[in-house]
Design a protein around this motif. Sequence first.
Motif, short mmCIF file in Angstrom:
data_model
loop_
_atom_site.label_atom_id
_atom_site.label_comp_id
_atom_site.label_asym_id
_atom_site.label_seq_id
_atom_site.Cartn_x
_atom_site.Cartn_y
_atom_site.Cartn_z
N PHE A 14 0.83 -1.20 0.00
CA PHE A 14 0.00 0.00 0.00
C PHE A 14 0.86 1.25 0.00
N THR A 15 1.91 1.26 0.80
CA THR A 15 2.80 2.41 0.86
C THR A 15 3.45 2.67 -0.50
N ALA A 16 3.78 1.59 -1.21
CA ALA A 16 4.42 1.71 -2.53
C ALA A 16 3.42 1.98 -3.65
N GLY A 17 2.13 1.96 -3.34
CA GLY A 17 1.12 2.20 -4.37
C GLY A 17 0.92 1.03 -5.31
N LYS A 18 1.23 -0.18 -4.83
CA LYS A 18 1.09 -1.38 -5.66
C LYS A 18 -0.27 -2.03 -5.44
N PRO A 19 -0.82 -2.69 -6.45
CA PRO A 19 -2.12 -3.34 -6.32
C PRO A 19 -2.10 -4.51 -5.33
N VAL A 20 -3.24 -4.68 -4.68
CA VAL A 20 -3.43 -5.78 -3.74
C VAL A 20 -4.80 -6.40 -4.05
N ALA A 21 -4.85 -7.74 -4.04
CA ALA A 21 -6.10 -8.46 -4.27
C ALA A 21 -6.31 -9.42 -3.09
N ALA A 22 -7.54 -9.44 -2.56
CA ALA A 22 -7.84 -10.28 -1.41
C ALA A 22 -9.22 -10.91 -1.59
N ILE A 23 -9.32 -12.18 -1.22
CA ILE A 23 -10.60 -12.88 -1.35
C ILE A 23 -11.02 -13.49 -0.02
N CYS A 24 -12.32 -13.48 0.20
CA CYS A 24 -12.94 -14.17 1.32
C CYS A 24 -12.49 -13.59 2.67
N HIS A 25 -11.96 -14.41 3.56
CA HIS A 25 -11.53 -13.97 4.88
C HIS A 25 -10.20 -13.20 4.86
N ALA A 26 -9.55 -13.11 3.72
CA ALA A 26 -8.27 -12.40 3.64
C ALA A 26 -8.38 -10.94 4.04
N ALA A 27 -9.58 -10.39 4.01
CA ALA A 27 -9.76 -8.99 4.42
C ALA A 27 -9.36 -8.78 5.89
N TRP A 28 -9.35 -9.84 6.70
CA TRP A 28 -8.88 -9.70 8.07
C TRP A 28 -7.45 -9.17 8.11
N THR A 29 -6.63 -9.66 7.19
CA THR A 29 -5.25 -9.19 7.14
C THR A 29 -5.20 -7.72 6.74
N LEU A 30 -6.08 -7.31 5.84
CA LEU A 30 -6.16 -5.90 5.45
C LEU A 30 -6.58 -5.03 6.63
N VAL A 31 -7.54 -5.50 7.41
CA VAL A 31 -7.98 -4.77 8.59
C VAL A 31 -6.82 -4.60 9.56
N GLU A 32 -6.10 -5.69 9.81
CA GLU A 32 -4.96 -5.63 10.74
C GLU A 32 -3.87 -4.70 10.24
N ALA A 33 -3.70 -4.65 8.93
CA ALA A 33 -2.68 -3.77 8.33
C ALA A 33 -3.13 -2.31 8.30
N ASP A 34 -4.36 -2.05 8.72
CA ASP A 34 -4.91 -0.69 8.80
C ASP A 34 -4.91 0.01 7.44
N VAL A 35 -5.41 -0.72 6.41
CA VAL A 35 -5.41 -0.16 5.05
C VAL A 35 -6.81 -0.10 4.43
#
Length: 180
Positions: A96-117
């Motif tokens: 996210f800091t580098a402005g690169k794309p990220v793709a997440a499916i299903c429960h993977a959004a938990w990791t996004l929440v933890e990363a505060d993004v």
Amino acid sequence: MRIAFLVAPEGVEQIELTDPWQAVRDAGGTPELVSTKPGRVQAFNHLDKADTFAVDADLDHARPDDYALLVLPGGVANPDALRLDERAVAFVQAFFTAGKPVAAICHAAWTLVEADVVDGRTLTSWPSLRTDIRNAGGNWVDEQVVVCRNGPNTLITSRKPKDLKAFDTALTEELQRVKR
């Protein structure tokens, strides 16, 4: 173009790893399995053990700068373990800091929440995560796939294995965009 697939040593939903993996290969990308430990990861078909997969790089050696895009497959145990690993969270944040794309499916959004993004972003996930996403400032929607370009990078999210076709299409379209 190297694409990182970040998973825990155990608990990734196999189809959410293998289906996007093949889509990346078919689009001319080079998928690489990144994990918190070297060796092999144990995938699951829901609650049943499935195949194991060789890790290409562990988080002590993988560098976000070496990858064009990050894919976060789901499974319940996989993202739950990743969000407890500071290196995994930092790896996600670096994309996210580098402005690169990220793709997440299903429960993977938990990791996004933890990363505060997720603050200020629109995304989808397995329905039970909607409150977590909303509490983290995200706008949760119930759609097959969401492509959010709020900020310098693209976030692609999807709900579940039945949405893989839409997820794979959005992922490969983003790969083509990144190649330009």
